[in-house]
Design a protein around this motif. Sequence first.
Motif, mmCIF file in Angstrom:
data_model
loop_
_atom_site.group_PDB
_atom_site.id
_atom_site.type_symbol
_atom_site.label_atom_id
_atom_site.label_comp_id
_atom_site.label_asym_id
_atom_site.label_seq_id
_atom_site.Cartn_x
_atom_site.Cartn_y
_atom_site.Cartn_z
ATOM 1 N N GLY A 1 -48.101 11.037 -39.253
ATOM 2 C CA GLY A 1 -47.404 12.387 -39.036
ATOM 3 C C GLY A 1 -46.076 12.261 -38.358
ATOM 4 O O GLY A 1 -45.074 12.755 -38.783
ATOM 5 N N SER A 2 -46.557 11.674 -37.104
ATOM 6 C CA SER A 2 -45.563 11.736 -35.892
ATOM 7 C C SER A 2 -44.090 10.749 -36.522
ATOM 8 O O SER A 2 -43.095 11.314 -36.232
ATOM 9 C CB SER A 2 -46.120 11.130 -34.772
ATOM 10 O OG SER A 2 -46.932 12.256 -34.373
ATOM 11 N N PHE A 3 -44.620 9.711 -37.047
ATOM 12 C CA PHE A 3 -43.336 8.681 -37.565
ATOM 13 C C PHE A 3 -42.690 9.424 -38.693
ATOM 14 O O PHE A 3 -41.431 9.131 -38.637
ATOM 15 C CB PHE A 3 -44.061 7.510 -37.867
ATOM 16 C CG PHE A 3 -44.358 6.526 -36.717
ATOM 17 C CD1 PHE A 3 -43.566 6.468 -35.544
ATOM 18 C CD2 PHE A 3 -45.580 5.704 -36.908
ATOM 19 C CE1 PHE A 3 -44.234 5.616 -34.703
ATOM 20 C CE2 PHE A 3 -46.030 4.972 -35.940
ATOM 21 C CZ PHE A 3 -45.267 4.871 -34.630
ATOM 22 N N MET A 4 -43.318 10.129 -39.495
ATOM 23 C CA MET A 4 -42.496 11.078 -40.505
ATOM 24 C C MET A 4 -41.655 11.852 -39.919
ATOM 25 O O MET A 4 -40.650 11.898 -40.392
ATOM 26 C CB MET A 4 -43.650 11.528 -41.658
ATOM 27 C CG MET A 4 -44.178 10.498 -42.607
ATOM 28 S SD MET A 4 -45.832 11.513 -43.358
ATOM 29 C CE MET A 4 -44.790 12.753 -44.092
ATOM 30 N N ASP A 5 -42.136 12.764 -39.140
ATOM 31 C CA ASP A 5 -41.326 13.533 -38.385
ATOM 32 C C ASP A 5 -39.937 13.144 -37.519
ATOM 33 O O ASP A 5 -38.998 13.384 -37.742
ATOM 34 C CB ASP A 5 -41.987 14.376 -37.231
ATOM 35 C CG ASP A 5 -43.101 15.439 -37.808
ATOM 36 O OD1 ASP A 5 -43.030 15.879 -39.240
ATOM 37 O OD2 ASP A 5 -44.076 15.921 -37.229
ATOM 38 N N LEU A 6 -40.341 11.933 -36.973
ATOM 39 C CA LEU A 6 -39.267 11.047 -36.315
ATOM 40 C C LEU A 6 -38.035 10.772 -37.514
ATOM 41 O O LEU A 6 -36.933 10.787 -37.170
ATOM 42 C CB LEU A 6 -39.789 9.924 -35.666
ATOM 43 C CG LEU A 6 -38.755 9.283 -34.927
ATOM 44 C CD1 LEU A 6 -37.901 9.601 -33.990
ATOM 45 C CD2 LEU A 6 -39.447 7.764 -34.307
ATOM 46 N N ILE A 7 -38.451 10.003 -38.467
ATOM 47 C CA ILE A 7 -37.405 9.450 -39.454
ATOM 48 C C ILE A 7 -36.924 10.715 -40.313
ATOM 49 O O ILE A 7 -35.602 10.773 -40.438
ATOM 50 C CB ILE A 7 -38.350 8.866 -40.856
ATOM 51 C CG1 ILE A 7 -38.897 7.492 -39.761
ATOM 52 C CG2 ILE A 7 -37.362 8.518 -41.675
ATOM 53 C CD1 ILE A 7 -40.123 6.665 -40.681
ATOM 54 N N LEU A 8 -37.377 11.741 -40.434
ATOM 55 C CA LEU A 8 -36.922 13.069 -41.183
ATOM 56 C C LEU A 8 -35.939 13.701 -40.025
ATOM 57 O O LEU A 8 -34.699 14.001 -40.383
ATOM 58 C CB LEU A 8 -37.921 14.026 -41.508
ATOM 59 C CG LEU A 8 -38.968 13.662 -42.585
ATOM 60 C CD1 LEU A 8 -39.973 14.473 -43.018
ATOM 61 C CD2 LEU A 8 -38.167 13.579 -43.968
ATOM 62 N N PHE A 9 -36.351 13.453 -38.483
ATOM 63 C CA PHE A 9 -35.430 14.336 -37.758
ATOM 64 C C PHE A 9 -34.200 13.423 -37.786
ATOM 65 O O PHE A 9 -33.006 14.000 -37.455
ATOM 66 C CB PHE A 9 -36.273 14.382 -36.403
ATOM 67 C CG PHE A 9 -35.221 14.895 -35.342
ATOM 68 C CD1 PHE A 9 -34.902 16.123 -35.130
ATOM 69 C CD2 PHE A 9 -34.858 13.626 -34.332
ATOM 70 C CE1 PHE A 9 -34.081 16.492 -33.979
ATOM 71 C CE2 PHE A 9 -33.893 14.344 -33.315
ATOM 72 C CZ PHE A 9 -33.765 15.697 -33.253
ATOM 73 N N LEU A 10 -34.425 11.991 -37.645
ATOM 74 C CA LEU A 10 -32.921 11.108 -37.540
ATOM 75 C C LEU A 10 -32.105 11.372 -38.925
ATOM 76 O O LEU A 10 -31.270 11.027 -38.705
ATOM 77 C CB LEU A 10 -33.545 9.822 -37.255
ATOM 78 C CG LEU A 10 -34.191 9.691 -35.884
ATOM 79 C CD1 LEU A 10 -34.770 8.157 -35.854
ATOM 80 C CD2 LEU A 10 -33.146 9.779 -34.952
ATOM 81 N N GLU A 11 -32.882 11.711 -39.833
ATOM 82 C CA GLU A 11 -32.077 11.880 -40.990
ATOM 83 C C GLU A 11 -31.412 10.656 -41.601
ATOM 84 O O GLU A 11 -30.124 10.370 -42.225
ATOM 85 C CB GLU A 11 -30.692 12.689 -41.037
ATOM 86 C CG GLU A 11 -31.403 14.197 -40.877
ATOM 87 C CD GLU A 11 -30.243 15.364 -40.783
ATOM 88 O OE1 GLU A 11 -29.300 15.113 -40.701
ATOM 89 O OE2 GLU A 11 -30.888 16.516 -41.271
ATOM 90 N N VAL A 12 -32.221 9.496 -41.614
ATOM 91 C CA VAL A 12 -31.586 8.040 -41.718
ATOM 92 C C VAL A 12 -31.598 7.820 -43.344
ATOM 93 O O VAL A 12 -31.181 6.882 -43.880
ATOM 94 C CB VAL A 12 -32.436 6.932 -40.998
ATOM 95 C CG1 VAL A 12 -31.908 7.084 -39.602
ATOM 96 C CG2 VAL A 12 -33.650 6.995 -41.214
ATOM 97 N N ILE A 13 -32.535 8.757 -44.089
ATOM 98 C CA ILE A 13 -32.695 8.479 -45.513
ATOM 99 C C ILE A 13 -32.128 9.731 -46.231
ATOM 100 O O ILE A 13 -32.666 10.836 -45.833
ATOM 101 C CB ILE A 13 -34.108 8.289 -45.992
ATOM 102 C CG1 ILE A 13 -34.836 7.125 -45.230
ATOM 103 C CG2 ILE A 13 -34.189 8.232 -47.418
ATOM 104 C CD1 ILE A 13 -36.411 6.993 -45.569
#
Length: 220
Positions: free
Chosen positions: A84-96
């Motif tokens: 969940g933490s990694f998901m939040d990080l990836i979503l926050f960075l908006e790399v996808i």
Amino acid sequence: MKNEILKYIKLFLGFFVCSLGIVLIIRSNLGFSPWNVLHQGISKVGDITIGQASILVGILVITLDILLGEQIGSGTIFNIIFIGSFMDLILFLEVIPLSRNPLIGVPMMFMGLFILGIGCYLYISTGLGCGPRDALMVALTKKTDFSVRFIRSSIEITVLVIGYFLGGYVGVGTVITAVFTGTFIQGVFKIFDFDVKSVTHRNIKDEVILLRTYISKKAT
């Protein structure tokens, strides 16, 4: 100790890769995954948040895993926290980027399923304990003569149906993930020549004993 460090590096790499795959599926913008359909349905019926519903389902699934004889290790606990933490990080960075077109969204979803399969292989193969939902897949695979594909697809479809009748949102992507998640995971396992039935997971008690042994050796 070096081997243990490498195991944990592989474990957390697996979590990150799983999170990347899940975010790709989310950003494909084609619908909730089956488990999130269930979480949303429970949140509506129970008047709780989706996050709280996810935790509740996780506890129930872990209980079922234990009853089926699956070992609960540090990887099981870390799974709940770090994916969940990694998901939040990836979503926050908006790399996808968010897909606005099904012609882009469908390939994104299938790529996400493949990457998710790689992540599952990486962290399950460490033997440090599956996540609650993957542990259920492993336990049922061990207890039956059915394939990973059949077991995983059956689980996904079951939680999808329950979630739908509880009021969870279902889209075309939900159906795709329900039908093909097991197929992609089994395909990845075959690529890496990985037999999930051969893995004996270390439980929390074993982890504590191992740590005490290491500390005792260092002290002497």
